[in-house]
Design a protein around this motif. Structure first.
Motif, PDB file in Angstrom:
ATOM      1  N   ARG A 216       0.832  -1.206   0.000  1.00 56.45           N
ATOM      2  CA  ARG A 216       0.000   0.000   0.000  1.00 56.45           C
ATOM      3  C   ARG A 216       0.873   1.266   0.000  1.00 56.45           C
ATOM      4  NH1 ARG A 216      -3.769  -2.522  -1.666  1.00 56.45           N
ATOM      5  NH2 ARG A 216      -5.615  -3.160  -0.483  1.00 56.45           N
ATOM      6  N   TYR A 217       1.964   1.219   0.731  1.00 58.46           N
ATOM      7  CA  TYR A 217       2.914   2.337   0.779  1.00 58.46           C
ATOM      8  C   TYR A 217       3.431   2.661  -0.619  1.00 58.46           C
ATOM      9  CZ  TYR A 217       7.657   4.308   1.766  1.00 58.46           C
ATOM     10  OH  TYR A 217       8.823   5.050   1.785  1.00 58.46           O
ATOM     11  N   LEU A 218       3.833   1.638  -1.364  1.00 60.63           N
ATOM     12  CA  LEU A 218       4.339   1.857  -2.723  1.00 60.63           C
ATOM     13  C   LEU A 218       3.235   2.370  -3.644  1.00 60.63           C
ATOM     14  CD1 LEU A 218       6.628  -1.287  -3.233  1.00 60.63           C
ATOM     15  CD2 LEU A 218       7.355   1.062  -2.766  1.00 60.63           C
ATOM     16  N   GLU A 219       2.025   1.842  -3.474  1.00 58.79           N
ATOM     17  CA  GLU A 219       0.905   2.300  -4.300  1.00 58.79           C
ATOM     18  C   GLU A 219       0.570   3.759  -3.998  1.00 58.79           C
ATOM     19  OE1 GLU A 219      -1.423  -2.017  -4.710  1.00 58.79           O
ATOM     20  OE2 GLU A 219      -2.143  -0.494  -3.309  1.00 58.79           O
ATOM     21  N   ASN A 220       0.493   4.094  -2.711  1.00 58.71           N
ATOM     22  CA  ASN A 220       0.119   5.461  -2.333  1.00 58.71           C
ATOM     23  C   ASN A 220       1.187   6.480  -2.725  1.00 58.71           C
ATOM     24  OD1 ASN A 220      -2.302   4.603  -1.316  1.00 58.71           O
ATOM     25  ND2 ASN A 220      -1.625   4.532   0.804  1.00 58.71           N
ATOM     26  N   ARG A 221       2.430   6.035  -2.811  1.00 56.75           N
ATOM     27  CA  ARG A 221       3.502   6.933  -3.239  1.00 56.75           C
ATOM     28  C   ARG A 221       3.661   6.946  -4.758  1.00 56.75           C
ATOM     29  NH1 ARG A 221       8.993   6.048  -1.121  1.00 56.75           N
ATOM     30  NH2 ARG A 221       9.247   8.042  -2.206  1.00 56.75           N
ATOM     31  N   GLY A 222       2.842   6.178  -5.463  1.00 48.22           N
ATOM     32  CA  GLY A 222       2.875   6.185  -6.917  1.00 48.22           C
ATOM     33  C   GLY A 222       4.064   5.454  -7.509  1.00 48.22           C
ATOM     34  N   LEU A 223       4.689   4.570  -6.729  1.00 48.44           N
ATOM     35  CA  LEU A 223       5.868   3.854  -7.227  1.00 48.44           C
ATOM     36  C   LEU A 223       5.509   2.546  -7.919  1.00 48.44           C
ATOM     37  CD1 LEU A 223       8.255   4.518  -4.214  1.00 48.44           C
ATOM     38  CD2 LEU A 223       8.300   5.598  -6.466  1.00 48.44           C
ATOM     39  N   ILE A 224       4.323   2.000  -7.626  1.00 46.83           N
ATOM     40  CA  ILE A 224       3.817   0.840  -8.359  1.00 46.83           C
ATOM     41  C   ILE A 224       2.346   1.093  -8.666  1.00 46.83           C
ATOM     42  CG2 ILE A 224       5.420  -0.800  -7.296  1.00 46.83           C
ATOM     43  CD1 ILE A 224       3.115  -1.776  -5.538  1.00 46.83           C
ATOM     44  N   GLU A 225       1.832   0.393  -9.661  1.00 46.31           N
ATOM     45  CA  GLU A 225       0.419   0.544 -10.009  1.00 46.31           C
ATOM     46  C   GLU A 225      -0.460  -0.166  -8.992  1.00 46.31           C
ATOM     47  OE1 GLU A 225      -1.128   0.361 -14.017  1.00 46.31           O
ATOM     48  OE2 GLU A 225       0.905  -0.040 -14.741  1.00 46.31           O
ATOM     49  N   VAL A 517      17.764   9.193  -6.859  1.00 38.29           N
ATOM     50  CA  VAL A 517      17.563   8.122  -5.877  1.00 38.29           C
ATOM     51  C   VAL A 517      16.661   8.512  -4.725  1.00 38.29           C
ATOM     52  CG1 VAL A 517      19.858   7.228  -6.418  1.00 38.29           C
ATOM     53  CG2 VAL A 517      19.562   8.694  -4.425  1.00 38.29           C
ATOM     54  N   GLY A 518      16.342   9.800  -4.584  1.00 42.59           N
ATOM     55  CA  GLY A 518      15.600  10.256  -3.414  1.00 42.59           C
ATOM     56  C   GLY A 518      14.292   9.532  -3.183  1.00 42.59           C
ATOM     57  N   LYS A 519      13.521   9.305  -4.240  1.00 44.35           N
ATOM     58  CA  LYS A 519      12.210   8.677  -4.070  1.00 44.35           C
ATOM     59  C   LYS A 519      12.319   7.198  -3.695  1.00 44.35           C
ATOM     60  CE  LYS A 519      11.760   7.534  -9.005  1.00 44.35           C
ATOM     61  NZ  LYS A 519      10.973   7.735 -10.241  1.00 44.35           N
ATOM     62  N   LEU A 520      13.495   6.620  -3.888  1.00 44.02           N
ATOM     63  CA  LEU A 520      13.684   5.200  -3.586  1.00 44.02           C
ATOM     64  C   LEU A 520      14.118   4.952  -2.147  1.00 44.02           C
ATOM     65  CD1 LEU A 520      15.601   4.210  -6.849  1.00 44.02           C
ATOM     66  CD2 LEU A 520      13.139   4.041  -6.412  1.00 44.02           C
ATOM     67  N   ILE A 521      14.476   6.005  -1.438  1.00 41.63           N
ATOM     68  CA  ILE A 521      14.923   5.860  -0.054  1.00 41.63           C
ATOM     69  C   ILE A 521      13.722   5.578   0.840  1.00 41.63           C
ATOM     70  CG2 ILE A 521      16.074   7.003   1.880  1.00 41.63           C
ATOM     71  CD1 ILE A 521      17.960   6.528  -0.406  1.00 41.63           C
ATOM     72  N   VAL A 522      13.858   4.592   1.728  1.00 44.42           N
ATOM     73  CA  VAL A 522      12.794   4.264   2.693  1.00 44.42           C
ATOM     74  C   VAL A 522      13.364   4.406   4.100  1.00 44.42           C
ATOM     75  CG1 VAL A 522      11.077   2.579   3.436  1.00 44.42           C
ATOM     76  CG2 VAL A 522      11.850   2.597   1.054  1.00 44.42           C
ATOM     77  N   PRO A 523      13.173   5.570   4.742  1.00 44.80           N
ATOM     78  CA  PRO A 523      13.622   5.702   6.131  1.00 44.80           C
ATOM     79  C   PRO A 523      12.663   4.951   7.065  1.00 44.80           C
ATOM     80  CG  PRO A 523      13.349   7.845   5.028  1.00 44.80           C
ATOM     81  CD  PRO A 523      12.639   6.818   4.213  1.00 44.80           C
ATOM     82  N   SER A 563       4.208  15.596  10.986  1.00 48.43           N
ATOM     83  CA  SER A 563       3.536  15.605   9.686  1.00 48.43           C
ATOM     84  C   SER A 563       3.323  14.189   9.165  1.00 48.43           C
ATOM     85  CB  SER A 563       4.386  16.397   8.674  1.00 48.43           C
ATOM     86  OG  SER A 563       3.820  16.344   7.392  1.00 48.43           O
ATOM     87  N   GLU A 564       2.056  13.790   9.050  1.00 43.38           N
ATOM     88  CA  GLU A 564       1.692  12.492   8.475  1.00 43.38           C
ATOM     89  C   GLU A 564       1.014  12.725   7.127  1.00 43.38           C
ATOM     90  OE1 GLU A 564       0.479   9.302  11.540  1.00 43.38           O
ATOM     91  OE2 GLU A 564      -0.386  11.148  12.332  1.00 43.38           O
ATOM     92  N   LYS A 565       1.354  11.881   6.150  1.00 39.34           N
ATOM     93  CA  LYS A 565       0.806  12.040   4.805  1.00 39.34           C
ATOM     94  C   LYS A 565       0.496  10.664   4.221  1.00 39.34           C
ATOM     95  CE  LYS A 565       3.955  15.938   3.870  1.00 39.34           C
ATOM     96  NZ  LYS A 565       5.041  16.423   2.972  1.00 39.34           N
TER      97      LYS A 565
END
Length: 893
Positions: A216-225, A517-523, A563-565
């Motif tokens: 869901r995290y990847l979907e909501n961030r638009g990284l996977i369909e 690479v910024g969007k690929l980082i998962v803190p 901040s939550e998004k």
């Protein structure tokens, strides 16, 4: 005594209740969901009126989906039964044959025998290997297989033609010069087949929950369909006793993970006996999951019970079922039909009459729900279509189903082979078309590819997108940032005192802003972001929350407010190291599971790392995971004040036990920058299957710029380089790591100024990597006696450096001791063996004998032993330095 008026009122009430029930039945007959809405409204009204309204978490011991709500089975049951029978035979034969010729090799028959139908309904109708979209095929469903059922998954691959007979013959034989089959699901051993290691109890379910959330995290961030993909986790009922199995189910409901389906194989038995002999595990799990907010579907009884339920108008059959506990149900299946008639139905004459038309054999073969395709299909369909919460299917099965005398008995889990009679009964029970002689030898059997059953099986998998399980790795296209990107962190802090943790946070901030690479980082943080000075990052990219931020935070008027998004980048997991590690696993394997090279940085208290999640870290390696574990507030003496439970002196020792974990203990930010840049290059650009553990400290000191010289970068990465040379030819070599390197520098100055002794100072960034290199070199020399002998890097790096070596770190002495085979008697190890204490760094380092004075004392003592200085000189120096010479030392304190 009741009056006639009271009797009349009671009769009127009974009539009114009957009308209410009749009206409710009409609503349910039209739409059961409307019936549920009516019940919810009535409960709400009762609460408003002050009427206590009970809310049962455990429903009657029958199937959740009633017969009248079932849809017809869409497949060909006859062909599916045929395929399943062949799978059962080959799975059993695989284990039986191996143990017959290689006693003690192990394997499991009974788990798959209980689960076969549950898996086959999924393989034939639900498990999708891919999801076609307008942008091409997307990854399919994920399946976390119950580990002990692996022979059945291998048997299916054999029927599909993915494995030949030779492969099956090498079950649990992986070192015979040809491909074998691993004992359980292990991606490291079968990297083209298994996706998820699951057999260490509890980590499969836990990882499945966080995998669903990460999807869901990847979907909501638009990284996977967004697709209809599901995560299926097959869980043993005995496995639910493992804390990890149920410990995170609240997350599934809280985040409405309707992409997650648990299938609990309730065969009522664990390894030694009943899971709940004196109760019913299905009832217990129903209450647990329902209370946690899951959609619960019970599949208890097979279709052949429907007739009996329909004929029982008094509810006596259900009453008798609910009188029995799991120990009873195990006994009924371990006996025969006559015993079942007498002991179960025989308690009530009405029940005996209910089954008088059935003979004993028919009674004995009344199915449990987990062996009935129609019941399973309807449960799976309901789970797939359900919205708003995860689903758990509690499927009642028989452990050792169909294994004759082994069925449902306490020892069935350990059953490895069958007798000749057992093999014959198996062939007869499942109608296996194999000659008696071959049956006696338990030969594998695969029909001709034109066989209708095999063609059906292949067609179903083609319809669902291909074979499963299967693991594929796309060719890397990632390019790591060049070293020039890290120039700000290579140039030092310009005299400003900062911690390596703050240096890392600053570096991570920079990486997050990197356009490539910024969007690929998962803190990932387990509720420790502020401890690590992470506020600026938390505000910049936001904390992931599936529903966004539905409240106004109290600090909204502050620049760095919370901040939550819904598309936030940080996974702030709360106080759960295990859950955080599960997220790290999902992110660290995304390169293969989602074809997106996510780069996780998991920051945590180093003390609460490997010793708490060591099993999951091992499974992460098995998964060929990639990423960075950042051990914050590291070290036994650097973490001042907190004391015994928080001060870490052994995490690099533990991390060193994991073959693919590359461990570093950097002292300076430039060292960390070099390591992280090279780690990204190795893992994501070159595709190496490894991950990193890097310590971070909370001690502030000035960070120097990276020294010049070609060998510095190589030395940092390989484990050692000369940080500060003596002003004249050195008589001593001082090794330091992390903040203790600063103590070594102080010791160098004391030795020079007070004792006129010159010492070189070396930064040892990784004892683990130095040891691995030395072991590899040693092995080469051992196996190539005619070749020129090679030297390990630590020896090469030292070159002609003279004198004793005093090695000090904030960790146990076993760290530098790892190099003793190659450094010999030169080496003196100082470390932090023992329990931590609450105090400041000065007193902690003196207590553990790793401060500058202790390093000097060790150097002088060693020189005295070597005859370089007089012992009296060393004794006097120890007194001057204030070193305690009596007592047992910190390891025993």
């Amino acid at each position: 005594m009741e009056t006639k008026v009271e009797e009349a009122v009671q009769k009127d009430m009974k009539a009114e209740l009957a009308e209410w029930i009749e009206a409710f039945d009409e609503v349910v007959a039209q739409d059961w969901e409307q019936g549920a809405a009516v019940l919810a409204a009535l409960r709400s009204r009762a609460r408003e009126a002050g009427v206590p309204a009970t809310c049962d978490l455990v429903t009657p011991y029958i199937n959740t989906i009633p017969k009248h709500d079932e849809v017809p089975y869409p497949g060909d049951p006859a062909l599916e039964r045929r395929v399943e029978a062949l799978l059962r035979w080959n799975a059993m034969a695989m284990v039986h044959r191996q143990n017959k010729k290689d006693a003690g090799i192990g394997g499991h028959i009974s788990t798959y025998s209980s689960q076969a139908t549950l898996l086959e309904v999924g393989f034939n109708h639900f498990f999708r290997a891919k999801y076609p979209t307008a942008n091409g095929d997307q990854p399919g469903d994920f399946i976390y297989f119950q580990g002990h059922a692996s022979p059945g998954v291998y048997a299916r691959a054999y029927l599909e033609g993915r494995f030949d007979e030779a492969r099956l013959k090498n079950f649990r034989h992986e070192l015979r010069g040809e491909p074998g089959l691993s004992s359980y699901p292990h991606p490291w051993l079968m990297q083209d087949f298994w996706q998820f290691p699951t057999v260490s109890m509890g980590i499969g379910p836990l990882n499945a929950i966080y995998q669903a959330r990460f999807m869901r995290y990847l979907e909501n961030r638009g990284l996977i369909e967004k697709t209809g993909r599901k995560i299926w986790a097959f869980v043993g009922d005995g496995e639910t006793d493992e804390v990890d199995t149920l410990g995170a189910i609240g997350l599934g409901a809280r985040e409405k993970l309707d992409n997650l389906i648990f299938v609990v194989n309730c065969n009522l038995q664990r390894l030694d006996g009943p899971v709940r002999g004196n109760a019913r595990i299905i009832d217990e799990l129903e209450g647990t999951f329902r209370g946690a907010g899951w959609n619960v579907i019970k599949v208890v009884w097979g279709s052949d019970w429907d007739e009996l339920f329909a004929k029982d108008h008094t509810g006596l059959l259900l009453k008798r079922m609910e009188e029995c506990v799991d120990g009873d149900y195990q006994r009924f299946k371990a006996k025969d039909g006559a015993y079942l008639r007498k002991e179960f139905f025989g308690k009530y004459p009405e029940l005996l009459k209910l089954v008088e038309h059935l003979n004993d054999d028919e009674l004995f073969h009344l199915h449990r729900g987990g062996h009935d395709r129609v019941k399973i299909y309807n449960a799976y369909k309901n789970a797939r279509d359900h919205k708003g919460s995860p689903t758990v299917i509690l499927a009642k099965t028989v452990k050792g189903y169909g294994l004759g005398s082994a069925q449902a008995r306490n020892a069935t889990h350990s059953e490895k082979k069958l007798s000749d009679d057992g093999l014959s009964q198996f062939v007869q029970r499942f109608d296996i078309p194999i000659p008696a002689a071959k049956a006696k030898d338990a030969d594998f059997y695969r029909p001709d590819p034109t066989d209708p059953a095999l063609q059906y099986m292949q067609a179903r998998r083609q319809e669902l997108g291909g074979y499963m399980p299967a693991r594929t790795v796309p060719k890397p296209t990632f390019e790591a940032p060049k070293l020039d990107f890290f120039k700000d962190w290579l140039s030092g802090s310009k005299g400003r005192a900062v911690s390596s943790t703050m240096g890392f946070v600053n570096m991570l901030n920079g990486l997050l802003k990197n356009p490539e690479v910024g969007k690929l980082i998962v803190p990932i943080i387990p509720d420790e972001g502020r401890t690590f000075g992470f506020e600026s990052v938390m505000k910049a990219v936001g904390i992931y929350a599936a529903e966004g931020q539905k409240y106004v935070p109290h600090d909204a008027d502050v620049f760095l407010s919370y901040s939550e998004k819904s598309d936030g980048q940080i996974l702030e997991e709360g106080i759960t190291e295990a859950g955080s590690m599960a997220s790290f696993t999902a992110a660290g394997t995304a390169y293969t599971n989602y074809r997106v090279p996510m780069i996780p940085f998991y920051m945590y208290y180093s003390m609460f790392g490997f010793q708490r999640i060591g099993d999951m870290a091992w499974a992460f390696a098995d998964s060929r995971g990639k990423g960075f574990l950042m051990g914050g507030t590291a070290g036994r003496t650097t973490m001042l004040g907190e004391g015994l439970q928080h001060q870490d002196g052994h995490s690099p020792v533990l991390s060193g036990t994991i073959p693919t974990c590359i461990t570093y203990d950097p002292a300076f930010i430039y060292e960390m920058a070099i390591i992280i840049q090279d780690g990204m290059r190795r893992m994501y650009e070159l595709g190496e299957d490894c991950f990193y553990y890097i310590t971070m400290y909370n001690e502030d000191y000035a960070m120097p710029a990276m020294p010049e010289g070609d060998g510095v970068r190589e030395g940092i990465l390989r484990g050692i380089y000369k940080y500060k040379a003596a002003e004249k030819p050195a008589q001593l070599q001082l090794f330091g790591s992390g903040p203790i390197l600063n103590e070594a520098v102080k010791a160098q100055q004391i030795l020079a100024e007070k004792y006129n002794l010159a010492a070189d100072v070396w930064s040892v960034t990784s004892y683990n990597e130095l040891r691995r290199d030395a072991l590899d070199t040693e092995r080469y020399n051992r196996l190539h006696p005619a070749e020129k002998e090679r030297a390990p890097y630590v020896v090469t790096a030292l070159g002609s450096a003279a004198g004793p070596i005093i090695a000090a770190s904030d960790y146990m002495k076993s760290m530098p001791d790892n190099l003793s085979p190659w450094l010999g008697s030169r080496l003196v190890s100082l470390g932090t063996d023992g329990f931590g204490r609450s105090d400041n760094r000065e007193h902690l380092r003196r207590h553990f004998e790793v401060d500058a004075a202790s390093i000097v004392a060790a150097a002088l003592s060693k020189l005295a032993r070597d005859g370089v200085i007089k012992p009296k000189v060393a004794e006097k120096a120890l007194a001057e330095l204030g070193v305690t010479i009596e007592g047992n030392g910190p390891a025993h304190a």
